[in-house]
Design a protein around this motif. Structure first.
Motif, PDB file in Angstrom:
ATOM      1  N   ARG A   1      -9.724 -91.073  66.360  1.00 23.02           N
ATOM      2  CA  ARG A   1      -9.833 -89.799  65.640  1.00 23.02           C
ATOM      3  C   ARG A   1     -11.260 -89.257  65.695  1.00 23.02           C
ATOM      4  O   ARG A   1     -11.481 -88.070  65.911  1.00 23.02           O
ATOM      5  CB  ARG A   1      -9.416 -89.984  64.172  1.00 23.02           C
ATOM      6  N   TYR A   2     -12.238 -90.144  65.429  1.00 25.55           N
ATOM      7  CA  TYR A   2     -13.641 -89.708  65.447  1.00 25.55           C
ATOM      8  C   TYR A   2     -14.045 -89.254  66.850  1.00 25.55           C
ATOM      9  O   TYR A   2     -14.702 -88.218  67.009  1.00 25.55           O
ATOM     10  CB  TYR A   2     -14.562 -90.824  64.940  1.00 25.55           C
ATOM     11  N   LEU A   3     -13.634 -90.023  67.856  1.00 26.91           N
ATOM     12  CA  LEU A   3     -14.019 -89.671  69.232  1.00 26.91           C
ATOM     13  C   LEU A   3     -13.380 -88.344  69.653  1.00 26.91           C
ATOM     14  O   LEU A   3     -14.013 -87.499  70.282  1.00 26.91           O
ATOM     15  CB  LEU A   3     -13.618 -90.795  70.202  1.00 26.91           C
TER      16      LEU A   3
ATOM     17  N   PRO B   1      -1.367 -74.388  52.864  1.00 24.17           N
ATOM     18  CA  PRO B   1      -1.858 -74.322  51.493  1.00 24.17           C
ATOM     19  C   PRO B   1      -0.747 -74.632  50.498  1.00 24.17           C
ATOM     20  O   PRO B   1       0.427 -74.433  50.791  1.00 24.17           O
ATOM     21  CB  PRO B   1      -2.345 -72.876  51.343  1.00 24.17           C
ATOM     22  N   GLY B   2      -1.149 -75.147  49.311  1.00 23.22           N
ATOM     23  CA  GLY B   2      -0.182 -75.456  48.257  1.00 23.22           C
ATOM     24  C   GLY B   2       0.067 -76.940  48.113  1.00 23.22           C
ATOM     25  O   GLY B   2       0.844 -77.359  47.264  1.00 23.22           O
ATOM     26  N   ARG B   3      -0.602 -77.741  48.938  1.00 20.14           N
ATOM     27  CA  ARG B   3      -0.470 -79.198  48.812  1.00 20.14           C
ATOM     28  C   ARG B   3      -1.770 -79.825  49.305  1.00 20.14           C
ATOM     29  O   ARG B   3      -2.575 -79.150  49.936  1.00 20.14           O
ATOM     30  CB  ARG B   3       0.699 -79.711  49.657  1.00 20.14           C
ATOM     31  N   PRO B   4      -1.987 -81.122  49.010  1.00 18.80           N
ATOM     32  CA  PRO B   4      -3.193 -81.769  49.554  1.00 18.80           C
ATOM     33  C   PRO B   4      -3.157 -81.725  51.079  1.00 18.80           C
ATOM     34  O   PRO B   4      -2.086 -81.871  51.675  1.00 18.80           O
ATOM     35  CB  PRO B   4      -3.090 -83.210  49.041  1.00 18.80           C
ATOM     36  N   GLN B   5      -4.287 -81.473  51.717  1.00 19.28           N
ATOM     37  CA  GLN B   5      -4.341 -81.399  53.175  1.00 19.28           C
ATOM     38  C   GLN B   5      -4.624 -82.779  53.763  1.00 19.28           C
ATOM     39  O   GLN B   5      -5.281 -83.599  53.131  1.00 19.28           O
ATOM     40  CB  GLN B   5      -5.436 -80.412  53.615  1.00 19.28           C
ATOM     41  N   ARG B   6      -4.134 -83.001  54.977  1.00 19.08           N
ATOM     42  CA  ARG B   6      -4.406 -84.273  55.647  1.00 19.08           C
ATOM     43  C   ARG B   6      -5.818 -84.244  56.237  1.00 19.08           C
ATOM     44  O   ARG B   6      -6.200 -83.279  56.882  1.00 19.08           O
ATOM     45  CB  ARG B   6      -3.366 -84.529  56.739  1.00 19.08           C
ATOM     46  N   SER B   7      -6.555 -85.304  55.973  1.00 21.53           N
ATOM     47  CA  SER B   7      -7.921 -85.412  56.497  1.00 21.53           C
ATOM     48  C   SER B   7      -7.871 -85.723  57.989  1.00 21.53           C
ATOM     49  O   SER B   7      -7.173 -86.632  58.418  1.00 21.53           O
ATOM     50  CB  SER B   7      -8.646 -86.533  55.754  1.00 21.53           C
ATOM     51  N   LEU B   8      -8.629 -84.951  58.777  1.00 20.80           N
ATOM     52  CA  LEU B   8      -8.619 -85.188  60.222  1.00 20.80           C
ATOM     53  C   LEU B   8      -9.165 -86.578  60.562  1.00 20.80           C
ATOM     54  O   LEU B   8      -8.657 -87.238  61.471  1.00 20.80           O
ATOM     55  CB  LEU B   8      -9.433 -84.097  60.923  1.00 20.80           C
ATOM     56  N   ASP B   9     -10.172 -87.035  59.845  1.00 25.18           N
ATOM     57  CA  ASP B   9     -10.787 -88.316  60.207  1.00 25.18           C
ATOM     58  C   ASP B   9     -10.227 -89.523  59.449  1.00 25.18           C
ATOM     59  O   ASP B   9     -10.080 -90.592  60.020  1.00 25.18           O
ATOM     60  CB  ASP B   9     -12.315 -88.257  60.048  1.00 25.18           C
ATOM     61  N   LYS B  10      -9.935 -89.363  58.159  1.00 27.72           N
ATOM     62  CA  LYS B  10      -9.638 -90.562  57.360  1.00 27.72           C
ATOM     63  C   LYS B  10      -8.170 -90.725  56.981  1.00 27.72           C
ATOM     64  O   LYS B  10      -7.839 -91.598  56.186  1.00 27.72           O
ATOM     65  CB  LYS B  10     -10.498 -90.564  56.090  1.00 27.72           C
ATOM     66  N   GLN B  11      -7.280 -89.888  57.535  1.00 27.17           N
ATOM     67  CA  GLN B  11      -5.899 -89.936  57.055  1.00 27.17           C
ATOM     68  C   GLN B  11      -5.226 -91.285  57.310  1.00 27.17           C
ATOM     69  O   GLN B  11      -4.487 -91.773  56.459  1.00 27.17           O
ATOM     70  CB  GLN B  11      -5.060 -88.806  57.640  1.00 27.17           C
ATOM     71  N   PHE B  12      -5.504 -91.903  58.489  1.00 32.74           N
ATOM     72  CA  PHE B  12      -4.900 -93.222  58.746  1.00 32.74           C
ATOM     73  C   PHE B  12      -5.338 -94.226  57.694  1.00 32.74           C
ATOM     74  O   PHE B  12      -4.547 -95.038  57.215  1.00 32.74           O
ATOM     75  CB  PHE B  12      -5.290 -93.755  60.132  1.00 32.74           C
ATOM     76  N   LEU B  13      -6.623 -94.168  57.312  1.00 33.61           N
ATOM     77  CA  LEU B  13      -7.144 -95.095  56.300  1.00 33.61           C
ATOM     78  C   LEU B  13      -6.493 -94.834  54.943  1.00 33.61           C
ATOM     79  O   LEU B  13      -6.145 -95.767  54.222  1.00 33.61           O
ATOM     80  CB  LEU B  13      -8.662 -94.946  56.171  1.00 33.61           C
ATOM     81  N   ARG B  14      -6.337 -93.542  54.613  1.00 28.52           N
ATOM     82  CA  ARG B  14      -5.720 -93.215  53.324  1.00 28.52           C
ATOM     83  C   ARG B  14      -4.255 -93.642  53.291  1.00 28.52           C
ATOM     84  O   ARG B  14      -3.802 -94.221  52.301  1.00 28.52           O
ATOM     85  CB  ARG B  14      -5.818 -91.714  53.070  1.00 28.52           C
ATOM     86  N   ASP B  15      -3.522 -93.344  54.360  1.00 31.63           N
ATOM     87  CA  ASP B  15      -2.097 -93.690  54.392  1.00 31.63           C
ATOM     88  C   ASP B  15      -1.909 -95.210  54.305  1.00 31.63           C
ATOM     89  O   ASP B  15      -1.066 -95.693  53.548  1.00 31.63           O
ATOM     90  CB  ASP B  15      -1.433 -93.161  55.673  1.00 31.63           C
ATOM     91  N   TRP B  16      -2.699 -95.927  55.114  1.00 28.37           N
ATOM     92  CA  TRP B  16      -2.596 -97.390  55.087  1.00 28.37           C
ATOM     93  C   TRP B  16      -2.984 -97.938  53.717  1.00 28.37           C
ATOM     94  O   TRP B  16      -2.247 -98.734  53.142  1.00 28.37           O
ATOM     95  CB  TRP B  16      -3.485 -97.981  56.196  1.00 28.37           C
ATOM     96  N   SER B  17      -4.101 -97.453  53.149  1.00 33.88           N
ATOM     97  CA  SER B  17      -4.586 -98.060  51.897  1.00 33.88           C
ATOM     98  C   SER B  17      -3.701 -97.684  50.708  1.00 33.88           C
ATOM     99  O   SER B  17      -3.604 -98.438  49.742  1.00 33.88           O
ATOM    100  CB  SER B  17      -6.048 -97.691  51.634  1.00 33.88           C
ATOM    101  N   SER B  18      -3.028 -96.528  50.790  1.00 32.40           N
ATOM    102  CA  SER B  18      -2.176 -96.153  49.654  1.00 32.40           C
ATOM    103  C   SER B  18      -0.907 -97.009  49.616  1.00 32.40           C
ATOM    104  O   SER B  18      -0.249 -97.089  48.578  1.00 32.40           O
ATOM    105  CB  SER B  18      -1.819 -94.668  49.707  1.00 32.40           C
ATOM    106  N   GLY B  19      -0.586 -97.664  50.712  1.00 30.26           N
ATOM    107  CA  GLY B  19       0.560 -98.573  50.724  1.00 30.26           C
ATOM    108  C   GLY B  19       0.220 -99.974  50.243  1.00 30.26           C
ATOM    109  O   GLY B  19       1.085-100.844  50.187  1.00 30.26           O
TER     110      GLY B  19
END
Ligand code: PZK
Length: 276
Positions: A262-264, A221-239
């Protein structure tokens, strides 16, 4: 079959008196659907929803008629459902602070009229889950509703049932997921009425598209949490140099593969089954 509703990542068809809900392999980040599908995502979300509906039969009847009596081209990612009179309320339960719940807490110290202790931050666990219903806006953004507004829309008795069932579905889901190392931070449910007046759980239930899933071992707690399913998409797209407006960028093959895994993994971890 006649297409009756089309969502960002799912479609709903009419088949006689029934509906067929079809989950696609489309994926959205920051509310924008990307042009590249994630293979098997539709099957994972459909099979996960079906598994949860089965876990919850003692809490609430669902709209599911059959997971197999569907057109062959959609096998595995479609559900035959009863056509219900849908209630115009998004029923949300929150066990952790994130998204609009966090915004409301930061502005007012409360969510949906429930006063919370001071000092909570992004990702904090709430002592008790809170029911935070919103309107179902046809376009634009959903607006928080008070309990009184829900009662005025659906009647006091149905409103009380919606709150009780929503919190019970969340508690059961969150508890089971926690025992498998997954945090379900919040979830959005939709309900409808059968012609005989019985309340039923509709739509999808406790999927990563309707809920926030976090890895319990990474929760902090105290920061944004990493999404179990979409974090790779977020990390890649934020770059990328992308303004988060449509059209979204095509997803590279390695990000597609990692997201699919991740989904599987999420499905296997929660259900203890492998997707066939
Ligand atoms: C219904 N949606 C949301 C939008 C989707 C789903 N059993 C039902 N009876 C009548 N209506 C609905 C349902 C369900 N579930 C669900 N809108 C209407 C929606 C777009 C695509 F797959």
């Amino acid at each position: 079959m006649e297409l009756v509703y089309s969502g960002k990542v799912r479609d709903l068809y009419a088949d006689g008196d029934d509906l067929i809900m079809v989950a696609s392999d489309r994926v959205s980040v920051y509310d924008v659907v990307l042009p590249t599908p994630i293979p098997d995502k539709g099957r994972v979300l459909t099979q996960l929803s079906l598994w949860w509906f089965g876990q919850l039969t003692d809490v609430i009847t669902s709209h599911v008629i059959s997971a197999t009596d569907v057109p062959a081209q959609w096998a595995g990612r479609a559900i035959r459902c009863r056509r219900l009179r849908m209630l115009p309320v998004e029923c949300i339960a929150r066990g952790y602070l994130a998204g609009l719940g966090l915004v409301s807490y930061n502005e007012t110290g409360a969510i949906s009229g429930v006063r919370l202790p001071p000092g909570l931050g992004e990702g904090s666990r709430l002592a008790e889950p809170v029911f935070t219903p919103t309107t179902k806006a046809a376009a634009g953004h959903d607006r928080p509703m008070t309990r009184l507004e829900v009662a005025e829309l659906v009647g006091a008795s149905v409103a009380a049932d919606l709150e009780r069932v929503t919190l019970e579905v969340y508690r059961r889901g969150a508890e089971l997921a926690a025992s498998r190392g997954i945090v379900i931070a919040d979830t959005k449910l939709e309900f409808g009425m059968a012609p005989d007046g019985r309340l039923m759980l509709a739509d999808e239930v406790l999927t990563p598209d309707s809920s926030r899933f976090w890895l319990a071992s990474a929760w902090q707690p105290g920061r944004p949490q990493r999404s179990l399913d979409k974090q790779f998409l977020r990390d890649w797209s934020s770059g990328l140099n992308w303004d988060r407006q449509p059209p979204g960028p095509a997803i590279p093959a390695e990000i597609v593969a990692a997201t699919r895994e991740r989904y599987l993994e999420l499905y296997a971890r929660l259900t203890g089954r492998e997707l066939g």
